[in-house]
Design an enzyme around this catalytic site. Sequence first.
Site, mmCIF file in Angstrom:
data_model
loop_
_atom_site.group_PDB
_atom_site.id
_atom_site.type_symbol
_atom_site.label_atom_id
_atom_site.label_comp_id
_atom_site.label_asym_id
_atom_site.label_seq_id
_atom_site.Cartn_x
_atom_site.Cartn_y
_atom_site.Cartn_z
ATOM 1 N N TRP A 102 0.880 -1.318 0.504
ATOM 2 C CA TRP A 102 -0.039 -0.086 -0.005
ATOM 3 C C TRP A 102 0.672 1.377 -0.322
ATOM 4 O O TRP A 102 0.593 1.938 -1.019
ATOM 5 C CB TRP A 102 -0.490 0.551 1.357
ATOM 6 N N ASP A 175 -2.082 6.709 5.430
ATOM 7 C CA ASP A 175 -2.791 5.662 5.281
ATOM 8 C C ASP A 175 -3.406 4.565 6.430
ATOM 9 O O ASP A 175 -2.404 3.889 7.156
ATOM 10 C CB ASP A 175 -2.092 5.003 3.851
ATOM 11 N N LYS A 199 -12.428 -2.481 6.799
ATOM 12 C CA LYS A 199 -11.676 -2.930 6.609
ATOM 13 C C LYS A 199 -12.108 -3.271 8.528
ATOM 14 O O LYS A 199 -12.434 -3.756 9.234
ATOM 15 C CB LYS A 199 -10.674 -2.763 7.320
HETATM 16 C C1 LIG Z 1 -7.345 -1.347 1.663
HETATM 17 C C2 LIG Z 1 -6.357 -0.152 1.572
HETATM 18 C C3 LIG Z 1 -6.234 0.693 0.683
HETATM 19 C C4 LIG Z 1 -7.085 0.455 -0.494
HETATM 20 O O1 LIG Z 1 -8.462 0.754 -0.192
HETATM 21 P P1 LIG Z 1 -9.954 0.977 -1.820
HETATM 22 O O2 LIG Z 1 -10.933 1.145 -0.781
HETATM 23 O O3 LIG Z 1 -9.669 -0.247 -1.867
HETATM 24 O O4 LIG Z 1 -8.950 1.921 -2.347
HETATM 25 C C5 LIG Z 1 -5.609 1.450 0.720
HETATM 26 N N1 LIG Z 1 -3.797 1.503 1.835
HETATM 27 C C6 LIG Z 1 -4.757 0.009 2.711
HETATM 28 C C7 LIG Z 1 -3.681 0.172 3.367
HETATM 29 C C8 LIG Z 1 -5.792 -0.595 2.558
HETATM 30 O O5 LIG Z 1 -5.504 -1.601 3.574
#
Ligand SMILES: *Cc1c(COP(=O)(O)O)cnc(C)c1O
Length: 363
Positions: A102, A175, A199
């Site tokens: 990511w 993030d 999540k």
């Molecule tokens: C799932 C995830 C994303 C991407 O999320 P989307 O909603 O599919 O754009 C970005 N960063 C992390 C750490 C993730 O776990």
Amino acid sequence: MQNIFNFSAGPAMLPQEVMQQAQEELINWQGLGTSVMEVSHRGKPFIEVAEQAEADLRELLQIPANYTVLFMHGGGRAQFSAVPLNITKSSDLSQHLVTGQWSVGAEEEAQKFCRSSIVAKSKEIEGKMYVPKQDEWSIAEEPGYFHYCTNETVDGIEIDWVPKSQSGKVPIVADMSSNILSKPLNIEDFGIIYAGAQKNIGPSGLSVVIVRNDLIGFARKDTPAIFNYQLQAASGSMYNTPPTFSWYLAGLVFKWLKAQGGLTEIARVNQQKSQVLYKQIDATGFYSNNVHNEYRSKMNVTFKLSDESLNEVFLKQAESNGLVALKGHRAVGGMRASIYNAMPLAGAQALADFMKEFERKNG
Ligand SMILES: *Cc1c(COP(=O)(O)O)cnc(C)c1O
């Protein structure tokens, strides 16, 4: 009643109580005779839901008044672009700590909008993945912002320390898509925190953005309006129609978290859940995890079987025991047990018991 434990990495399981409440009020919400999906986002009933969700999120994370909370579109990845568009000029530098899938994605996207650099990458030391500390980084110039990912969902790497700007001027952007709300945070360590919802927050498509007010108002002229923090802040995240059902469901999840005792309590349970699994992984050489102890994720527990020819049997038998979605990400293979807030301790325990039994039969 729940008869499976769902270890999906995302979209992931949501608290059962939340899903039940959503079901009960699905077609007759607040006695209005309609669903929450079928009412105007500008009407009083929905505005109340939206405001309550923000208030509960602020309370859970102790978000100071000089931070704005935005409920935006496009999940986690939308913010890979929104961050540079909102806080850099194309000549500015974005600086990245790269620790897995990511943070790589965020760096690659930032390249489209500004200059970018990598201060360090996670590396293998004696077979274990390790994240270089700040005194090991190479930094040539002060950037417009610093970006990292607090929990690498695919790689199972979680960073508990927060990088500091030496000059105090560089916004730290994180993030937190896969570990937001899993433990208390000091919001003031960050300039921008963002998270895709699927999540630990609610349904996919929604992104929650927490941004320090002094970073708002610098969007480039060509920033798409729906990604513009200033426009979204000024309109209460309703510049256009927000993902109303996701926002409502996120609100139910925030209430559920409060009922669990808030983030200190959920962090305690998350710690226990991950310990149960890592203990089983470390018990013998049958299973292994390749992350340095300090960086083992409490949300995504990755592991491999020493005999990988048993992978298919393991997954099949796990599934027939009600333990589903354990297959690791295609990029890394092996297994991954995602144990976000909604996964009860009993789920982690059931998996550990299954792993022990599987080893007894196949070891
Ligand atoms: C799932 C995830 C994303 C991407 O999320 P989307 O909603 O599919 O754009 C970005 N960063 C992390 C750490 C993730 O776990």
